[in-house]
Design a protein around this motif. Structure first.
Motif, PDB file in Angstrom:
ATOM      1  N   GLY A   1       0.851  -1.188   0.000  1.00  9.25           N
ATOM      2  CA  GLY A   1       0.000   0.000   0.000  1.00  9.25           C
ATOM      3  C   GLY A   1       0.885   1.236   0.000  1.00  9.25           C
ATOM      4  O   GLY A   1       2.108   1.151   0.119  1.00  9.25           O
ATOM      5  N   ARG A   2       0.217   2.405  -0.136  1.00 16.41           N
ATOM      6  CA  ARG A   2       0.931   3.672  -0.100  1.00 16.41           C
ATOM      7  C   ARG A   2       0.581   4.358   1.207  1.00 16.41           C
ATOM      8  O   ARG A   2      -0.605   4.508   1.529  1.00 16.41           O
ATOM      9  N   ASP A   3       1.608   4.740   1.971  1.00 16.27           N
ATOM     10  CA  ASP A   3       1.324   5.388   3.260  1.00 16.27           C
ATOM     11  C   ASP A   3       1.037   6.876   3.047  1.00 16.27           C
ATOM     12  O   ASP A   3       1.044   7.351   1.913  1.00 16.27           O
ATOM     13  N   LYS A   4       0.803   7.593   4.164  1.00 20.38           N
ATOM     14  CA  LYS A   4       0.351   8.980   4.010  1.00 20.38           C
ATOM     15  C   LYS A   4       1.424   9.882   3.405  1.00 20.38           C
ATOM     16  O   LYS A   4       1.120  10.945   2.886  1.00 20.38           O
ATOM     17  N   ASP A   5       2.680   9.433   3.434  1.00 17.36           N
ATOM     18  CA  ASP A   5       3.751  10.208   2.801  1.00 17.36           C
ATOM     19  C   ASP A   5       4.010   9.778   1.357  1.00 17.36           C
ATOM     20  O   ASP A   5       4.988  10.214   0.743  1.00 17.36           O
TER      21      ASP A   5
ATOM     22  N   ARG B   1       4.862   6.791   0.320  1.00 22.63           N
ATOM     23  CA  ARG B   1       5.828   5.683   0.174  1.00 22.63           C
ATOM     24  C   ARG B   1       5.102   4.367  -0.056  1.00 22.63           C
ATOM     25  O   ARG B   1       4.062   4.097   0.568  1.00 22.63           O
ATOM     26  N   ILE B   2       5.671   3.510  -0.886  1.00 24.29           N
ATOM     27  CA  ILE B   2       5.125   2.165  -1.094  1.00 24.29           C
ATOM     28  C   ILE B   2       5.693   1.246  -0.023  1.00 24.29           C
ATOM     29  O   ILE B   2       6.918   1.124   0.109  1.00 24.29           O
ATOM     30  N   ILE B   3       4.805   0.627   0.767  1.00 27.95           N
ATOM     31  CA  ILE B   3       5.274  -0.237   1.859  1.00 27.95           C
ATOM     32  C   ILE B   3       4.570  -1.594   1.832  1.00 27.95           C
ATOM     33  O   ILE B   3       3.459  -1.735   1.322  1.00 27.95           O
ATOM     34  N   LEU B   4       5.242  -2.579   2.411  1.00 25.23           N
ATOM     35  CA  LEU B   4       4.702  -3.931   2.563  1.00 25.23           C
ATOM     36  C   LEU B   4       3.681  -3.925   3.702  1.00 25.23           C
ATOM     37  O   LEU B   4       3.961  -3.389   4.782  1.00 25.23           O
ATOM     38  N   ILE B   5       2.499  -4.516   3.457  1.00 28.92           N
ATOM     39  CA  ILE B   5       1.428  -4.493   4.467  1.00 28.92           C
ATOM     40  C   ILE B   5       0.916  -5.913   4.712  1.00 28.92           C
ATOM     41  O   ILE B   5       1.493  -6.892   4.256  1.00 28.92           O
ATOM     42  N   ASP B   6      -0.203  -6.004   5.410  1.00 30.52           N
ATOM     43  CA  ASP B   6      -0.948  -7.244   5.591  1.00 30.52           C
ATOM     44  C   ASP B   6      -0.107  -8.266   6.367  1.00 30.52           C
ATOM     45  O   ASP B   6       0.602  -7.914   7.285  1.00 30.52           O
ATOM     46  N   GLU B   7      -0.233  -9.546   6.020  1.00 29.56           N
ATOM     47  CA  GLU B   7       0.533 -10.594   6.706  1.00 29.56           C
ATOM     48  C   GLU B   7       1.665 -11.025   5.786  1.00 29.56           C
ATOM     49  O   GLU B   7       1.558 -10.869   4.568  1.00 29.56           O
ATOM     50  N   VAL B   8       2.716 -11.598   6.364  1.00 33.34           N
ATOM     51  CA  VAL B   8       3.901 -11.904   5.556  1.00 33.34           C
ATOM     52  C   VAL B   8       4.386 -13.333   5.798  1.00 33.34           C
ATOM     53  O   VAL B   8       4.711 -13.706   6.933  1.00 33.34           O
ATOM     54  N   MET B   9       4.425 -14.106   4.725  1.00 34.31           N
ATOM     55  CA  MET B   9       4.975 -15.464   4.742  1.00 34.31           C
ATOM     56  C   MET B   9       4.489 -16.273   5.947  1.00 34.31           C
ATOM     57  O   MET B   9       5.265 -16.876   6.665  1.00 34.31           O
ATOM     58  N   THR B  10       3.154 -16.284   6.093  1.00 34.87           N
ATOM     59  CA  THR B  10       2.505 -17.138   7.100  1.00 34.87           C
ATOM     60  C   THR B  10       1.932 -18.362   6.382  1.00 34.87           C
ATOM     61  O   THR B  10       1.803 -18.363   5.157  1.00 34.87           O
ATOM     62  N   PRO B  11       1.510 -19.373   7.160  1.00 35.52           N
ATOM     63  CA  PRO B  11       0.872 -20.537   6.513  1.00 35.52           C
ATOM     64  C   PRO B  11      -0.462 -20.176   5.844  1.00 35.52           C
ATOM     65  O   PRO B  11      -0.912 -20.925   4.988  1.00 35.52           O
ATOM     66  N   ASP B  12      -1.099 -19.059   6.212  1.00 36.14           N
ATOM     67  CA  ASP B  12      -2.347 -18.670   5.555  1.00 36.14           C
ATOM     68  C   ASP B  12      -2.107 -17.964   4.224  1.00 36.14           C
ATOM     69  O   ASP B  12      -2.952 -18.034   3.331  1.00 36.14           O
ATOM     70  N   SER B  13      -0.997 -17.255   4.093  1.00 35.40           N
ATOM     71  CA  SER B  13      -0.755 -16.499   2.855  1.00 35.40           C
ATOM     72  C   SER B  13       0.194 -17.252   1.929  1.00 35.40           C
ATOM     73  O   SER B  13       0.577 -16.735   0.880  1.00 35.40           O
ATOM     74  N   SER B  14       0.580 -18.459   2.333  1.00 40.66           N
ATOM     75  CA  SER B  14       1.616 -19.209   1.607  1.00 40.66           C
ATOM     76  C   SER B  14       1.257 -20.683   1.621  1.00 40.66           C
ATOM     77  O   SER B  14       0.451 -21.127   2.424  1.00 40.66           O
ATOM     78  N   ARG B  15       1.944 -21.451   0.755  1.00 37.93           N
ATOM     79  CA  ARG B  15       1.938 -22.910   0.901  1.00 37.93           C
ATOM     80  C   ARG B  15       3.183 -23.289   1.655  1.00 37.93           C
ATOM     81  O   ARG B  15       4.286 -23.025   1.169  1.00 37.93           O
ATOM     82  N   PHE B  16       3.005 -23.867   2.838  1.00 38.18           N
ATOM     83  CA  PHE B  16       4.132 -24.373   3.622  1.00 38.18           C
ATOM     84  C   PHE B  16       4.200 -25.886   3.434  1.00 38.18           C
ATOM     85  O   PHE B  16       3.201 -26.582   3.647  1.00 38.18           O
ATOM     86  N   TRP B  17       5.374 -26.382   3.046  1.00 44.79           N
ATOM     87  CA  TRP B  17       5.602 -27.834   2.971  1.00 44.79           C
ATOM     88  C   TRP B  17       6.759 -28.185   3.895  1.00 44.79           C
ATOM     89  O   TRP B  17       7.648 -27.354   4.132  1.00 44.79           O
ATOM     90  N   ALA B  18       6.775 -29.414   4.382  1.00 43.43           N
ATOM     91  CA  ALA B  18       7.906 -29.868   5.192  1.00 43.43           C
ATOM     92  C   ALA B  18       9.044 -30.274   4.269  1.00 43.43           C
ATOM     93  O   ALA B  18       8.841 -31.058   3.345  1.00 43.43           O
ATOM     94  N   VAL B  19      10.246 -29.742   4.523  1.00 46.02           N
ATOM     95  CA  VAL B  19      11.417 -30.104   3.701  1.00 46.02           C
ATOM     96  C   VAL B  19      11.626 -31.609   3.721  1.00 46.02           C
ATOM     97  O   VAL B  19      11.891 -32.234   2.686  1.00 46.02           O
ATOM     98  N   ASP B  20      11.449 -32.233   4.895  1.00 45.80           N
ATOM     99  CA  ASP B  20      11.767 -33.664   5.025  1.00 45.80           C
ATOM    100  C   ASP B  20      10.748 -34.567   4.328  1.00 45.80           C
ATOM    101  O   ASP B  20      10.988 -35.758   4.170  1.00 45.80           O
TER     102      ASP B  20
END
Ligand SMILES: Nc1ncnc2c1ncn2[C@@H]1O[C@H](COP(=O)(O)OP(=O)(O)O)[C@@H](O)[C@H]1O
Ligand SMILES: [Mg+2]
Length: 304
Positions: free
Chosen positions: A215-219, A221-240
């Motif tokens: 998103g763009r903040d009040k100044d 600037r383009i910034i990263l928002i929301d959630e980041v690299m969680t199991p809900d926003s990503s596919r998590f697999w076990a390496v093993d």
């Protein structure tokens, strides 16, 4: 610690997503409150998963701290006491925000899901298997299901208000948000994923694909928002357990999916809402998976 299905904090509620309730804090900030709701096969379960909201919020907080100095982002704090200091109206609600709330800079959100895929799976695999393409662009021949993609593929989608997100070409993204913004979001997406994927893999989690919002903040600037690299926003697999050529088990939701599949096969569920009730054993197993995801990604126990 409480488990939360819907929240009711003394702040103006400005939105409710599938798992998060969003509150305004003055004009420039938002409080994101992650509940313990869980969905599978696009149906939200009646039960909540203890600790899930805290796991999602604290994994995001962990990545935001890692990205400090490298990628501008929205997090102000994910610590309940610090949040209460900033927002005194929440002082009688500590138990309801503990671990699960994040105070953030408010932005105007770009209406694009910045998806990046390091492995081919899900809807991307379906399209490739049928036509050899992803969002209409040709991919190399001979890929197998769940194969690693090198380089990772940036495959944006529109943020749908209802229903499923739609994959779009980069050309369409340029029309929607402009060429410069498209280039910036792609670069930021690649940088964050490269950092996260390498680190998580070393700790036993493959982040097969993930989605970022900006998103763009009040100044301006383009910034990263929301959630980041969680199991809900990503596919998590076990390496093993990783074995290309087939679909991979989901690190976090597999106990739940297996149970629902068995209910379907037994003729006790038709796949639509309302979902069947979940036994305690499935709820417990799922909660443990989320806590294990936190432990693997961050290298320490979740302490709330
Ligand atoms: N810093 C921010 N400023 C404004 N909106 C935000 C910010 N961070 C996240 N959001 C919005 O908050 C919502 C989060 O709720 P969520 O339950 O994840 O929704 P969804 O069902 O759309 O995934 C999303 O619509 C997201 O775009
Ligand atoms: Mg979301």
């Amino acid at each position: 610690m409480n488990t939360v299905r819907t929240s009711d904090l003394p702040l103006p509620k400005i939105g409710r997503g599938k798992v998060r309730d969003i509150y305004a804090v003055g004009a420039d900030r938002v409080l994101l409150l992650t509940t313990d709701r869980i969905s599978a096969f696009d149906v939200v379960m009646a039960e909540t998963i203890p600790m899930k909201g805290a796991v999602l919020t604290q994994i995001s907080a962990y990545w935001f701290k890692k990205l400090e100095g490298a990628v501008p982002h929205h997090m102000i704090s994910a610590d309940a006491d610090e949040i209460i200091r900033e927002v005194p109206a929440l002082k009688n609600h500590r138990a309801n925000i503990l671990g699960r709330a994040m105070l953030c800079r408010r932005t105007t959100v770009f209406p694009i899901e910045c998806v990046i895929r390091g492995y081919i799976s899900g809807s991307a695999w379906k399209e490739y298997a049928a036509r050899g393409t992803l969002a209409g662009e040709k991919l190399p021949a001979g890929l197998v299901e769940s194969a690693k993609l090198e380089p990772a593929i940036f495959s944006p989608a529109t943020k749908a208000e209802t229903g499923h997100d739609e994959n779009i070409t980069i050309a369409r993204m340029r029309e929607a948000v402009g060429s410069d913004v498209t280039d910036t979001l792609e670069q930021m997406t690649r940088k964050i994923y490269a950092l996260g994927e390498a680190q998580a893999r070393a700790r036993g989690i493959i982040i097969a694909d993930t989605k970022f919002e900006f998103g763009r903040d009040k100044d301006g600037r383009i910034i990263l928002i929301d959630e980041v690299m969680t199991p809900d926003s990503s596919r998590f697999w076990a390496v093993d357990a990783y074995k290309p050529v087939s679909p991979q088990p989901s690190f976090d939701k597999q106990p739940l999916r297996d149970h629902l599949d068995a209910e379907r096969r037994a003729g006790r569920w038709n796949g639509d809402a309302p979902p069947p009730p979940l036994p305690d054993s499935v709820v417990d197993a799922t909660s443990k998976r989320y806590l294990e995801a936190y432990r693997r990604v961050t290298g320490s126990e979740l302490k709330i």
